[in-house]
Write an enzyme that holds these catalytic residues in place. Structure first.
Site, PDB file in Angstrom:
ATOM      1  N   GLU A  22       0.835  -1.342   0.002  1.00  0.00           N
ATOM      2  CA  GLU A  22      -0.160   0.213  -0.038  1.00  0.00           C
ATOM      3  C   GLU A  22       0.979   1.433  -0.005  1.00  0.00           C
ATOM      4  O   GLU A  22       0.517   2.146  -0.665  1.00  0.00           O
ATOM      5  CB  GLU A  22      -0.933   0.008   1.233  1.00  0.00           C
ATOM      6  CG  GLU A  22      -2.045  -1.038   1.198  1.00  0.00           C
ATOM      7  CD  GLU A  22      -2.774  -1.064  -0.285  1.00  0.00           C
ATOM      8  OE1 GLU A  22      -3.258   0.126  -0.615  1.00  0.00           O
ATOM      9  OE2 GLU A  22      -2.805  -1.893  -0.767  1.00  0.00           O
ATOM     10  N   HIS A  41       2.068   1.863  -3.606  1.00  0.00           N
ATOM     11  CA  HIS A  41       1.057   2.902  -4.107  1.00  0.00           C
ATOM     12  C   HIS A  41       1.179   4.087  -3.976  1.00  0.00           C
ATOM     13  O   HIS A  41       1.006   5.133  -4.909  1.00  0.00           O
ATOM     14  CB  HIS A  41      -0.509   2.424  -3.919  1.00  0.00           C
ATOM     15  CG  HIS A  41      -0.767   1.169  -4.530  1.00  0.00           C
ATOM     16  ND1 HIS A  41      -0.463   0.857  -5.849  1.00  0.00           N
ATOM     17  CD2 HIS A  41      -1.342  -0.055  -4.142  1.00  0.00           C
ATOM     18  CE1 HIS A  41      -1.312  -0.244  -6.395  1.00  0.00           C
ATOM     19  NE2 HIS A  41      -1.620  -0.873  -5.289  1.00  0.00           N
TER      20      HIS A  41
HETATM   21 ZN   LIG Z   1      -2.210  -2.733  -5.083  1.00  0.00          ZN
END
Ligand SMILES: [Zn+2]
Length: 278
Positions: free
Chosen positions: A150, A153
């Site tokens: 995460e 990202h």
């Molecule tokens: Zn992802």
């Protein structure tokens, strides 16, 4: 968010009837350094980092305020401490990909919810759902794998890239906004930012990048990068009606395990070094 390395910038022009309308200023940027895993794709951005960050901060504050009202914010002190410790160790390693990330206003919160979910908004706003921890009976290494993915990202600014793609695709609206003036274009940019931040499935390309950067962050932080393989297998085992929310924003791919195996092996020496350092 600080500025990233700009490779080139361009101005687009579109023809409306006989009139040429100068349009969205777009930039080709490198949001991150390539790291040991070698993620080096250039990205095209037409929505500003500030627009995205403003939108993310607002949404994050709203979600957390709502959870707090219902006593669902960091309700389990031990669980929160565990998540915070892992997040802090991962965040410390982010300069391997972008040095400016250490200056971000990182936040980490655990939400009490049956949902199997976790996300990191642009600028470093992390949420982990208690359902992820409890339903997967998750280990520290696996938690590092989810959060590493995460955080990746966010480092790659995938939300901003997605918002930019939508803005570019919707030429009609953009022309209208340009003709109407910058004010409206700004407003439109805000809407795109909202769409890009939550709920939409990530593209295959973004998922692969987040997987690869994620295993490197975990390895550098001293977590076994191979846990990512286990994690995705566990996710896949929760089936039927219980389909984890996480799976709708992170569509499963047949080749994920193969890619994760390859890249977790590649960063294994970084894990060994981190462990040796203690
Ligand atoms: Zn992802």
């Amino acid at each position: 968010m600080q500025t990233q390395h700009i490779i080139s910038s361009c101005r687009k022009a579109f023809i409306v009837g006989a009139m040429i309308v100068p349009l969205t200023a777009c930039q080709t940027v490198k949001t991150t350094q390539s790291g040991a895993v070698g993620v080096d794709r250039q990205q095209r951005m037409s929505v500003s980092a500030q627009t995205i960050e403003k939108s993310a901060n607002k949404q994050y504050a709203q979600v957390m305020a709502e959870a707090s009202k219902k006593d669902k914010l960091n309700a389990d002190t031990a669980q929160y401490a565990r998540v915070k410790t892992i997040a802090d160790r991962l965040i410390k390693q982010t300069p391997a990909f972008r040095p400016d990330a250490l200056n971000w206003q990182w936040e980490v919160n655990v939400l009490t919810s049956g949902e199997v979910n976790a996300w990191c908004m642009p600028g470093g706003k992390i949420a982990v759902y208690s359902g992820l921890i409890e339903k997967l009976n998750i280990t520290d290494d696996e938690l590092a794998a989810v959060m590493g993915h995460e955080i990746a990202h966010a480092l790659r600014e995938h939300s901003r890239e997605r918002a930019s793609e939508q803005a570019i695709a919707d030429v009609g609206i953009t022309i209208l906004a340009t003709v109407a003036g910058l004010g409206q274009l700004g407003q439109r940019g805000m809407e795109y930012a909202y769409q890009g931040l939550l709920g939409l499935p990530n593209s295959r390309e973004h998922e692969t990048e987040a997987d690869r950067i994620g295993v490197e962050l975990a390895a550098r932080a001293g977590y076994d990068p191979r846990a990512a393989i286990n994690l995705w297998q566990k996710m896949g085992q929760i089936g039927g009606k219980e389909q984890p929310k996480f799976m709708s924003t992170h569509p499963p791919r047949a080749d994920r395990v193969k890619d994760l195996t390859r890249y977790s092996q590649k960063v294994l020496p970084l894990y060994e070094q981190a462990k040796a350092r203690g």
